[in-house]
Design a protein around this motif. Structure first.
Motif, PDB file in Angstrom:
ATOM      1  N   MET A  51      37.371   5.394  -8.214  1.00 55.91           N
ATOM      2  CA  MET A  51      36.306   6.386  -8.030  1.00 55.91           C
ATOM      3  C   MET A  51      36.781   7.764  -8.481  1.00 55.91           C
ATOM      4  SD  MET A  51      33.977   5.481  -4.754  1.00 55.91           S
ATOM      5  CE  MET A  51      35.012   6.319  -3.623  1.00 55.91           C
ATOM      6  N   THR A  52      35.903   8.484  -9.183  1.00 58.83           N
ATOM      7  CA  THR A  52      36.295   9.784  -9.730  1.00 58.83           C
ATOM      8  C   THR A  52      35.274  10.884  -9.454  1.00 58.83           C
ATOM      9  OG1 THR A  52      35.272   9.195 -11.836  1.00 58.83           O
ATOM     10  CG2 THR A  52      37.639   8.766 -11.637  1.00 58.83           C
ATOM     11  N   SER A  53      34.403  10.710  -8.445  1.00 60.35           N
ATOM     12  CA  SER A  53      33.476  11.798  -8.125  1.00 60.35           C
ATOM     13  C   SER A  53      34.250  12.885  -7.398  1.00 60.35           C
ATOM     14  CB  SER A  53      32.326  11.283  -7.255  1.00 60.35           C
ATOM     15  OG  SER A  53      32.824  10.598  -6.140  1.00 60.35           O
ATOM     16  N   SER A  54      33.842  14.139  -7.609  1.00 59.51           N
ATOM     17  CA  SER A  54      34.582  15.244  -6.990  1.00 59.51           C
ATOM     18  C   SER A  54      33.645  16.364  -6.585  1.00 59.51           C
ATOM     19  CB  SER A  54      35.640  15.780  -7.960  1.00 59.51           C
ATOM     20  OG  SER A  54      35.054  16.666  -8.870  1.00 59.51           O
ATOM     21  N   HIS A  55      34.145  17.244  -5.740  1.00 62.40           N
ATOM     22  CA  HIS A  55      33.315  18.343  -5.231  1.00 62.40           C
ATOM     23  C   HIS A  55      33.125  19.457  -6.260  1.00 62.40           C
ATOM     24  CE1 HIS A  55      33.111  16.522  -1.334  1.00 62.40           C
ATOM     25  NE2 HIS A  55      34.430  16.484  -1.229  1.00 62.40           N
ATOM     26  N   ASP A  56      34.073  19.589  -7.215  1.00 64.16           N
ATOM     27  CA  ASP A  56      33.947  20.702  -8.162  1.00 64.16           C
ATOM     28  C   ASP A  56      33.111  20.332  -9.400  1.00 64.16           C
ATOM     29  OD1 ASP A  56      35.587  19.046  -9.614  1.00 64.16           O
ATOM     30  OD2 ASP A  56      37.318  20.384  -9.640  1.00 64.16           O
ATOM     31  N   ASN A  57      32.652  19.068  -9.471  1.00 69.29           N
ATOM     32  CA  ASN A  57      31.798  18.562 -10.554  1.00 69.29           C
ATOM     33  C   ASN A  57      32.486  18.475 -11.914  1.00 69.29           C
ATOM     34  OD1 ASN A  57      29.774  18.520  -8.674  1.00 69.29           O
ATOM     35  ND2 ASN A  57      28.859  20.447  -9.307  1.00 69.29           N
ATOM     36  N   LYS A  58      33.732  18.954 -12.015  1.00 72.32           N
ATOM     37  CA  LYS A  58      34.388  18.977 -13.323  1.00 72.32           C
ATOM     38  C   LYS A  58      35.097  17.671 -13.641  1.00 72.32           C
ATOM     39  CE  LYS A  58      34.874  23.976 -13.582  1.00 72.32           C
ATOM     40  NZ  LYS A  58      35.789  25.122 -13.508  1.00 72.32           N
ATOM     41  N   SER A  59      35.474  16.924 -12.626  1.00 66.25           N
ATOM     42  CA  SER A  59      36.184  15.678 -12.911  1.00 66.25           C
ATOM     43  C   SER A  59      35.352  14.442 -12.577  1.00 66.25           C
ATOM     44  CB  SER A  59      37.511  15.643 -12.156  1.00 66.25           C
ATOM     45  OG  SER A  59      37.290  15.788 -10.776  1.00 66.25           O
ATOM     46  N   VAL A 120      27.833  18.161 -14.842  1.00 65.46           N
ATOM     47  CA  VAL A 120      27.641  19.332 -15.708  1.00 65.46           C
ATOM     48  C   VAL A 120      28.063  18.956 -17.125  1.00 65.46           C
ATOM     49  CG1 VAL A 120      28.330  21.719 -16.143  1.00 65.46           C
ATOM     50  CG2 VAL A 120      28.087  20.907 -13.781  1.00 65.46           C
ATOM     51  N   PHE A 121      27.140  19.118 -18.079  1.00 62.81           N
ATOM     52  CA  PHE A 121      27.427  18.736 -19.457  1.00 62.81           C
ATOM     53  C   PHE A 121      27.942  19.930 -20.262  1.00 62.81           C
ATOM     54  CE2 PHE A 121      24.312  15.636 -17.991  1.00 62.81           C
ATOM     55  CZ  PHE A 121      24.947  14.457 -18.339  1.00 62.81           C
ATOM     56  N   PRO A 122      28.884  19.688 -21.165  1.00 69.45           N
ATOM     57  CA  PRO A 122      29.414  20.783 -21.994  1.00 69.45           C
ATOM     58  C   PRO A 122      28.336  21.356 -22.911  1.00 69.45           C
ATOM     59  CG  PRO A 122      30.742  18.774 -22.231  1.00 69.45           C
ATOM     60  CD  PRO A 122      29.501  18.395 -21.493  1.00 69.45           C
ATOM     61  N   LEU A 156      17.154  16.869 -20.700  1.00 72.60           N
ATOM     62  CA  LEU A 156      18.314  17.755 -20.554  1.00 72.60           C
ATOM     63  C   LEU A 156      18.411  18.811 -21.657  1.00 72.60           C
ATOM     64  CD1 LEU A 156      21.087  15.165 -19.588  1.00 72.60           C
ATOM     65  CD2 LEU A 156      19.731  16.592 -18.041  1.00 72.60           C
ATOM     66  N   GLN A 157      17.534  18.683 -22.663  1.00 79.33           N
ATOM     67  CA  GLN A 157      17.570  19.591 -23.812  1.00 79.33           C
ATOM     68  C   GLN A 157      18.946  19.571 -24.508  1.00 79.33           C
ATOM     69  OE1 GLN A 157      14.651  21.630 -24.978  1.00 79.33           O
ATOM     70  NE2 GLN A 157      14.009  19.784 -23.888  1.00 79.33           N
ATOM     71  N   ILE A 158      19.482  18.371 -24.657  1.00 82.29           N
ATOM     72  CA  ILE A 158      20.727  18.158 -25.397  1.00 82.29           C
ATOM     73  C   ILE A 158      20.348  17.469 -26.699  1.00 82.29           C
ATOM     74  CG2 ILE A 158      22.941  16.905 -25.443  1.00 82.29           C
ATOM     75  CD1 ILE A 158      23.072  17.231 -22.400  1.00 82.29           C
ATOM     76  N   VAL A 202      31.221  17.403 -28.308  1.00 78.15           N
ATOM     77  CA  VAL A 202      31.438  16.418 -27.247  1.00 78.15           C
ATOM     78  C   VAL A 202      30.314  15.391 -27.391  1.00 78.15           C
ATOM     79  CG1 VAL A 202      31.511  15.990 -24.762  1.00 78.15           C
ATOM     80  CG2 VAL A 202      32.527  18.074 -25.694  1.00 78.15           C
ATOM     81  N   ILE A 203      30.685  14.159 -27.700  1.00 81.47           N
ATOM     82  CA  ILE A 203      29.697  13.111 -27.969  1.00 81.47           C
ATOM     83  C   ILE A 203      29.376  12.355 -26.686  1.00 81.47           C
ATOM     84  CG2 ILE A 203      29.152  11.076 -29.357  1.00 81.47           C
ATOM     85  CD1 ILE A 203      29.642  13.664 -31.000  1.00 81.47           C
ATOM     86  N   LEU A 204      28.094  12.332 -26.335  1.00 82.56           N
ATOM     87  CA  LEU A 204      27.627  11.538 -25.195  1.00 82.56           C
ATOM     88  C   LEU A 204      27.098  10.224 -25.766  1.00 82.56           C
ATOM     89  CD1 LEU A 204      25.607  14.283 -23.227  1.00 82.56           C
ATOM     90  CD2 LEU A 204      28.081  13.870 -23.224  1.00 82.56           C
ATOM     91  N   LEU A 205      27.946   9.202 -25.753  1.00 81.72           N
ATOM     92  CA  LEU A 205      27.600   7.892 -26.301  1.00 81.72           C
ATOM     93  C   LEU A 205      26.736   7.133 -25.299  1.00 81.72           C
ATOM     94  CD1 LEU A 205      30.725   6.130 -27.863  1.00 81.72           C
ATOM     95  CD2 LEU A 205      28.525   6.542 -28.979  1.00 81.72           C
TER      96      LEU A 205
END
Length: 238
Positions: A51-59, A120-122, A156-158, A202-205
């Motif tokens: 599991m890799t969910s985190s409170h800072d949303n970055k990881s 959060v997306f780059p 998401l307007q990506i 950054v590619i979102l496949l």
């Protein structure tokens, strides 16, 4: 013409009402009660599934440090288990019964998952759906990964790039092969058409399902080769 098409639509709705795939309630392919009953899986590492969910949303969904040498995928996001009976029905009906509107249902569920886990997306992200071979797309009538990706892109307007990653080989379906043969089966099946649209991004496949991850890994390899900054893998289920 518009009056005729609306009458036709009403007539078809009476003859063939849309029923929930789970409880058979009339009105939509997935009613709100059944939608809310689907268990969300927390984000995990692409390789070891820790599991890799985190409170800072970055990881959230980030490949864990010990696995980074084993994959080109930096982040993995996939809300559901394809072993869940309703998820399995959704995927099967979408893919093989050619119910296009299920693309919207899948996209809505994925977007809810992003919101729930605060993804959060780059800023330099680009959405790239895994392509089907043109012959397979002609037979099926649509690419399910593209339908989901298009809906998510709009929300998401990506930006969506559909012509950069190209399928050059018609391979044996992965589901028909044993695990050791799956990686070999997808070697060199992709090409990149316009590297300038990939370089530094950054590619979102996007794909509908991840089993071994071999197809996503091979796509990541060719995209990294032309200068993609990072690769995220996003699927409806795994």
């Amino acid at each position: 013409a518009s009056m005729f098409s609306s009458l036709k639509s009403i007539f078809l709705d009476i003859l063939f009402p849309v029923l929930c795939l789970s409880c058979k309630k009339e009105g939509s392919f997935l009613c709100s009660e059944c939608k809310n009953s689907l268990p969300l899986l927390p984000p995990t590492c692409f390789v070891c599934h820790a599991m890799t969910s985190s409170h800072d949303n970055k990881s959230t969904g980030r490949t864990c440090p010990l696995c980074r040498k084993k994959t080109l995928i930096n982040t993995f996001l996939s809300p559901f288990s394809y072993r869940h009976p309703l998820v399995n029905i959704l995927i099967h009906e979408f893919k093989y019964q050619r119910i296009r509107s299920l693309g919207s249902v899948c996209a809505e569920l994925i977007i809810s998952y992003f919101t729930y886990y605060g993804v959060v997306f780059p800023s330099q992200a680009v959405i790239v759906p895994i392509p089907l071979h043109p012959r397979k797309q002609r037979v099926r009538g649509f690419n399910q990964a593209l339908l989901i990706a298009g809906e998510v892109s709009n929300h998401l307007q990506i930006p969506l790039e559909t012509r950069c990653l190209i399928r050059t080989t018609l391979h044996t379906p992965q589901s028909a092969l044993s695990l050791p043969l799956r990686r070999k089966n997808v070697e060199n099946i992709f090409n990149v058409h316009d590297p300038d649209k990939i370089r530094g991004k950054v590619i979102l496949l996007f794909d509908d399902i991840k089993t071994t991850g071999a197809t996503l890994e091979e796509a990541a390899r060719v995209l990294k080769k032309v200068g993609a900054k990072a690769i995220w893998a996003i699927t409806f289920a795994h």
